[in-house]
Design a protein around this motif. Structure first.
Motif, PDB file in Angstrom:
ATOM      1  N   UNK A   1      -9.997 135.295  19.218  1.00  0.00           N
ATOM      2  CA  UNK A   1     -11.290 134.671  18.986  1.00  0.00           C
ATOM      3  C   UNK A   1     -12.093 135.590  17.925  1.00  0.00           C
ATOM      4  N   UNK A   2     -12.758 136.473  18.532  1.00  0.00           N
ATOM      5  CA  UNK A   2     -13.895 137.417  17.096  1.00  0.00           C
ATOM      6  C   UNK A   2     -13.219 137.649  16.193  1.00  0.00           C
ATOM      7  N   UNK A   3     -11.967 137.632  16.057  1.00  0.00           N
ATOM      8  CA  UNK A   3     -11.826 138.642  14.761  1.00  0.00           C
ATOM      9  C   UNK A   3     -11.376 137.367  14.020  1.00  0.00           C
ATOM     10  N   UNK A   4     -11.030 135.749  14.432  1.00  0.00           N
ATOM     11  CA  UNK A   4     -11.026 134.518  14.189  1.00  0.00           C
ATOM     12  C   UNK A   4     -12.128 133.998  13.277  1.00  0.00           C
ATOM     13  N   UNK A   5     -13.793 134.308  14.255  1.00  0.00           N
ATOM     14  CA  UNK A   5     -14.861 133.837  13.533  1.00  0.00           C
ATOM     15  C   UNK A   5     -15.196 134.790  12.100  1.00  0.00           C
ATOM     16  N   UNK A   6     -14.903 136.626  12.787  1.00  0.00           N
ATOM     17  CA  UNK A   6     -14.181 137.096  11.397  1.00  0.00           C
ATOM     18  C   UNK A   6     -14.134 137.075  10.040  1.00  0.00           C
ATOM     19  N   UNK A   7     -12.601 136.105  10.318  1.00  0.00           N
ATOM     20  CA  UNK A   7     -12.178 136.240   9.158  1.00  0.00           C
ATOM     21  C   UNK A   7     -12.820 134.943   8.322  1.00  0.00           C
TER      22      UNK A   7
END
Length: 280
Positions: free
Chosen positions: A248-254
């Motif tokens: 989820x954190x990587x998706x928010x970063x994307x």
């Protein structure tokens, strides 16, 4: 155009590490351009084998309208690069209108066949996805810190005037196509990275006309809606709880990387810092 390229190469003869090959040489190396590895905005790439027995990837550049600037930029920049996350330039060809760049060969092939597991490829673990994402980010950060997008352009700022947009559709930043968004800077690379990261984490193409629901056809929009409504984003059913949180954190970063205005996007240095903090 050819005079400009020759003048550039002759002025750098003592500095250039890559080998200069003839067009006849690269035809032999690629066995007549028999094994095509892929194609992008700048040309086609073929598998080759050097006289030493070492495999190579030969990028045959398409015709450019930029007075050979694409070729000069690539040779001038990449021949000085030595970084574990960036492919190494071995040689080049300049013969009339025929330009080619010879790179080290990546035996594992394209990342695409690994991350889109539903298409019959080999799936990667969440941990390996994270490692690849961090490696790519570190490679781009290195380029931004040590070279800079506008290094060979006669300008005193960090934006670059473009006569023609170059890149792969689906990964190109909006400012490359729409001038009113803002000038082209290193943030264009951040946008492309964000689109790649979204596909890696989601394990699917960002644009999928065959999605189960119409709202999922353009994946980033669907993800944004899910995050805004604080809903869970299930990309892998058997993922552990800590893996789901990291995903989820990587998706928010994307999502942060692919904002419309370049000024709102983070630097690659910030992206690397955030990625490293996920696994601290």
């Amino acid at each position: 155009m050819y005079d400009d390229i020759e003048k550039f190469l002759q002025s750098h003869d003592n500095d250039l590490m890559p080998i200069r090959y003839t067009y006849s040489d690269i035809k032999k190396i690629t066995n007549g351009f028999k094994d095509k590895l892929g194609e992008g905005g700048f040309g086609s790439v073929y598998k080759g084998k050097l006289r030493s027995g070492r495999f190579a990837a030969v990028k045959l550049l398409g015709k450019s309208k930029a007075n050979g600037q694409d070729f000069i930029n690539e040779v001038a920049t990449i021949e000085r690069i030595h970084h574990v996350n960036i492919v190494q330039l071995i040689g080049y060809t300049v013969e009339g209108s025929k330009h080619a760049l010879i790179y080290e060969f990546m035996p594992n092939g394209s990342l695409e066949k690994y991350i889109f597991s539903r298409q019959g490829s080999v799936p990667l673990s969440n941990e390996k996805i994270y490692e690849i994402a961090l490696g790519v980010a570190r490679g781009i950060e290195y380029l931004h810190q040590d070279f800079g997008l506008a290094k060979l352009y006669p300008t005193n700022n960090n934006t670059v005037p473009l006569t023609v947009a170059r890149g792969t559709m689906g990964y190109m930043a909006p400012e490359l196509c729409y001038k009113n968004i803002g000038g082209v800077s290193y943030k264009a690379d951040v946008y492309s990275y964000g689109m790649l990261l979204m596909e890696m984490v989601g394990r699917r193409k960002n644009l999928n006309a065959f999605a189960n629901h119409s709202s999922q056809i353009y994946f980033p929009s669907w993800v944004y809606d899910q995050v805004s409504e604080e809903k869970d984003i299930e990309v892998q059913e058997d993922a552990m709880e800590h893996e789901k949180k990291t995903t989820k954190k990587m998706i928010i970063m994307a999502l942060w990387c692919i904002q419309l205005k370049p000024v709102d996007c983070p630097s690659m240095h910030k992206v690397v810092e955030m990625l490293k903090s996920l696994n601290a």
